[in-house]
Structures are given as C-alpha cells and as structure tokens.
Design a protein around this motif. Sequence first.
Motif, PDB file in Angstrom:
ATOM      1  N   LYS A  46      17.445   8.955  21.617  1.00  0.00           N
ATOM      2  CA  LYS A  46      18.136   9.025  20.353  1.00  0.00           C
ATOM      3  C   LYS A  46      19.516   8.550  20.298  1.00  0.00           C
ATOM      4  N   GLU A  71      20.340   5.557  22.061  1.00  0.00           N
ATOM      5  CA  GLU A  71      19.913   4.180  20.665  1.00  0.00           C
ATOM      6  C   GLU A  71      21.113   4.015  19.849  1.00  0.00           C
ATOM      7  N   THR A  72      21.626   5.648  19.294  1.00  0.00           N
ATOM      8  CA  THR A  72      22.169   5.813  17.932  1.00  0.00           C
ATOM      9  C   THR A  72      24.274   4.941  18.757  1.00  0.00           C
ATOM     10  N   GLY A 110      24.301   3.599  21.438  1.00  0.00           N
ATOM     11  CA  GLY A 110      24.640   2.114  22.460  1.00  0.00           C
ATOM     12  C   GLY A 110      25.133   2.521  24.065  1.00  0.00           C
ATOM     13  N   TYR A 158      11.764   4.215  21.766  1.00  0.00           N
ATOM     14  CA  TYR A 158      13.387   4.180  21.148  1.00  0.00           C
ATOM     15  C   TYR A 158      13.661   2.936  21.873  1.00  0.00           C
ATOM     16  N   ASN A 159      15.430   2.070  20.866  1.00  0.00           N
ATOM     17  CA  ASN A 159      15.775   1.498  21.922  1.00  0.00           C
ATOM     18  C   ASN A 159      17.113   1.488  23.138  1.00  0.00           C
ATOM     19  N   PHE A 160      16.116   0.691  24.144  1.00  0.00           N
ATOM     20  CA  PHE A 160      17.372   1.272  25.077  1.00  0.00           C
ATOM     21  C   PHE A 160      18.173   0.230  25.717  1.00  0.00           C
ATOM     22  N   SER A 161      18.343  -0.623  24.300  1.00  0.00           N
ATOM     23  CA  SER A 161      18.340  -1.958  25.751  1.00  0.00           C
ATOM     24  C   SER A 161      20.260  -2.376  25.608  1.00  0.00           C
ATOM     25  N   SER A 162      21.077  -1.296  25.487  1.00  0.00           N
ATOM     26  CA  SER A 162      21.992  -1.098  25.932  1.00  0.00           C
ATOM     27  C   SER A 162      22.422  -0.587  26.762  1.00  0.00           C
ATOM     28  N   SER A 191      12.619  -0.292  30.126  1.00  0.00           N
ATOM     29  CA  SER A 191      13.685  -0.639  29.302  1.00  0.00           C
ATOM     30  C   SER A 191      14.478  -1.426  30.664  1.00  0.00           C
TER      31      SER A 191
END
Length: 551
Positions: free
Chosen positions: A281, A284-285, A287, A310-314, A337
């Motif tokens: 988290k 994601e939060t 970046g 979850y978004n791990f793109s950063s 990712s």
Amino acid sequence: MGTPINRVRQPLVKTEFEVEKPVSEYIRDWALFNPERIALRYYGWDMTYAGLDEAVNRFANGLIDLGLEKGDRVALYLQNCPQFVISFFGIMRAGGVVVSLNPMFKQGELEFEINDAGAGILVAHDYLYPEVLKIKDSVGLEHAILCSLSDYIPKSPALPLPEDARLPKQSFPDTFDFQKFIENAAHEPVCRIHELDEELALLQYTGGTTGLPKGAMISHHTLAYTCLGTISWFKHRYGDVFLGLTPFFHVMGMQQLMCTPLVAGAELVLMPRFDPAIAAKAIETFGVTFWVTATTSLIALLETPGIDQYNFSSLRILGTGGTPISTTIQEKIRDLSPKTIVVEGYGLSECTSHGGFQSPVMCKKPGYIGIAQLNKVKLVDPSDGKTPVAIGEQGEILIKGPTVMKGYWNNPEATWNTLRDGWLFTGDLGIMDEDGWFNIVGRKKELIKCSGFSVFPSEVENLLYRNPAVLEVGVIGVPDPYRGESPKAFIVLKPEYRDETTEEEIIEWCKDNMSAYKRPREVTFVSDLPKSAAGKLLRRVLTEQEEAHNK
C-alpha cells in the motif's frame, strides 16, 4: 585468478569519487538549494529539507550543550522513524559517533554493546526504555533522550499504524523528551567534522553470527563514498522516492535507504515495521521508486493474498540482499511488476553494504549476483588465504578499497584476523567467471563435506526453492557415519501445502532434482526459521538447535 573483462559494467557509472563533505552536509546543501522539497514522509506527515536541516542542527547543538565531546559515542535504540534520522545526523554534526542498537535487543544484548562502545548518551523509544532500566546500574549511560513512534503521526494517517505507534506516550524520571530537547536547543548551523578519513561516523556492530558482535569502525569518508557510489550505480535521481522500511540500525537499510536518498535529495518514506500488505500500500500511495529488502521479505510480499491488486508501476528498482534470490522469485516479481528492475547485492557491515558486488541495473546473469564497483575483489584458496583461485573455482572473498572499515573497535586481535594488508577477509566463499561476475556459495564454516565432495548449503536451498511447496528453507550439515556429513533441510511450507505434503515426499523430490551427494537425507518441517534482525538466515542457530536436540 585471471583479470576479468569489465564489458558488463554499465556506461556512465563512476568507480572513483572525490569526497568533499560528510553525509550530513548534503542535507544542508539540499535545504539551501530547494528548502521546500519534501525530505521525509511518515504516515501522511511531511518534513521538508529545510525543516530536517534545522532539526538536525538543533539536535547537534543540544548534544553539545549536554557536554558531548568529539568522538563520544551515542547509542540509538530506535525503529525507523523521523527521530532516528534527526538524531543520526545530529550526532554526526556534533562530532559524535553513532552506535545503532537493534530495537529487538533485550537487556543482555543491550548491556554488551553499550558497554563495548562506551556510549554515554542514549536515544530510545519510550516503550523500549524499561529494558534499559534493567541494566542502568551496569552501563555508563549519563543521559537518555526518549521519543514515541506517535510523535509525528498526523490525526488521519495515510496508512494503517503498527501496534507500537498506537501506544500511549510515556515519560520517565531523569530523561529528556525528544521534541522538547530539539525545541529548546539553538538552531545555528554546526558541523564539527573536519578529518573525514580519520574521524569515525559509525560503530556498526556485526550481527554476531560468528560469536560476540564486533563494532566495525566506519569513517565519514567511507560512508559518504559508499553513498556517492550507490547513487551513481542506480542512477538515483531528484524525483526518486525511497521506501525506508528495511531497518536503519542494519547497515543495508542505513546506507541504502536512509543516507543515500538524503544525499541524493530524494524523498524518504519512513515505516517502522514490515507488514507485506502495508508495504504494498505504501508503494502505491507514495509512488515509491526504489526499495531494497531481505529476500525473506520479498517472499512474504509475493505470498500476500491479493498482492496483484496493488499498483507497482512506480517501482523502478527492487533490490535484495542477505540471501540469493531464486529464479522462481524473480519470475514472480516480473509477473507482478513487469517494468521493475530486480537487482541483487552482496556486502557486509565491514564494507558498508554497497562495497561488495552488485547487479548492474541493465544487465543480469543467471546464477550470479553482480560485479565489483567501488572496491577490488579477489578470491583466494581458503586453506592458506593467499593463493589465487582460477576462474570458476571456489575461493574466499577478499575486499580492498575505500568502503572497507578501519578495523574493529577495541579489538586488535579480531582486526588482525580480518584485515591483512588492507584486504578484508570476509569468510564467505564465492566464484567468479571470466567477465567478473561473482556469486556466493556459502561460508567457510558452513561448508558441508559429504563423501569427499564440497556441498554448499545455499546451492541446496536454491534447488529446494524450485519445489512448489517450499516457502522458506535452511540447510545445514549433520553427522553421517558413512558420508562424514550429509545435508539436512529445515523447511517452512506454503500454507496451502501444510496438510498435503510430507517430509518423505520432499526427499523423493530431491532424488529427481539434485545429485546424490547434495540431496538432503533428512527433512524437518518447521513453522519458521531463525533469522538475523535484517532477515538473513542463521544457519549457525539451526546447527546449535540440532546439536542440542541430539544430546
């Protein structure tokens, strides 16, 4: 041993640096250049570089007012938090030497390291201070400065809080409150560091895996050099966001995730406790672009239910250390990712984390960890410590260069045994290929001699990680009347396999997947494995437990 061809060295990476200032002064530079830039982020509370620089100055002046002399040792008994960062750099600006204590230490461990270092001042969490009181009469502490994990947490935290951060604030007689301590101190700039190569920044105590911990003496020059080298290697940039979750008391977290980002002018997201879902988290939060952690933490992250949501793109770079990372784990990270670059590294407290060898960012060779960057590295015959070994042969890893410690604090015998002619004898065994790629195969004392063959526990562990039921594994040598020694595996099963898999099935799997002399004759399922505070597997403890069980 031949000279490696450095065709795998990535372009624009420097190997030599001119160190002009200690790490604390880069914070001052960034505060002057861009005072409103965010330096620290803590559950939604932010501190700018200007604010951090002022707080560090105040803490340094406060220590000087207490009578701190140059070279005096100050102990930190803290988890990752803003107070750790402020006090760490404040101690250095005041001319003191930082001694970072493991916040999981109990009285016996505390007593040894505080007395060995001769620390007169302690900075600690209030909820940990009762452990210090148990040894108050047996250590030479003159002052204690106490803080709470909740001191800087906002009313509406951006992430779930660890239990320690929800504890009520405590006070004790004859101690200072951290926040009042810095509020009452002068904010004028101070820096009493002058001889970078001679004055100590740290006494970094080893993990004690081979006996009592020893304080590695790290100079200001060495610490700054390592940070500059890390920035060059990973192409750290102004917009990077570091996840400061790996413990700062350990050299990897301290150097890679606290000192380096603040030298680079990056953002540092602080978290005191590892929880895989909360770590995801946080990435994601905020970046997050860069994180280095123990392999065991990566395994826990990958096994977290719903991790793919979850978004791990950063996340630009994800690094590991302590234990080699298996190809299976690397594949899982790529699936999670795809744009994240996975790197591995090898270092020690004695060479300031990044001073061993490291994966090039844009290059990876299966079966190898990395290449040397900041120091010279060579392999020698473990039996004599002198004779170079051939390409591809196993030898003890020796390191020499600007990131190597000056020696062990008040321990000339251990210093002589470890540092000879400037070379650091690591006690680790490795191999090197013709291009200069290195890999770790084990420690000298952990080598298993089975039927005349040399068996390295890490190799057997990596093979066992291919079994889909295995979550974690540790391998040691046990007496065998026929073979001399045989490998024994201690395995933590994945939850879904715990009632479905037997020890005998693992042994049968080993027969099909590894040579007869390498394969474990015994397998024991365990609920967890002994690890150091940094997450490194402690095979020594497994051996001790096995010996005690068989008495």
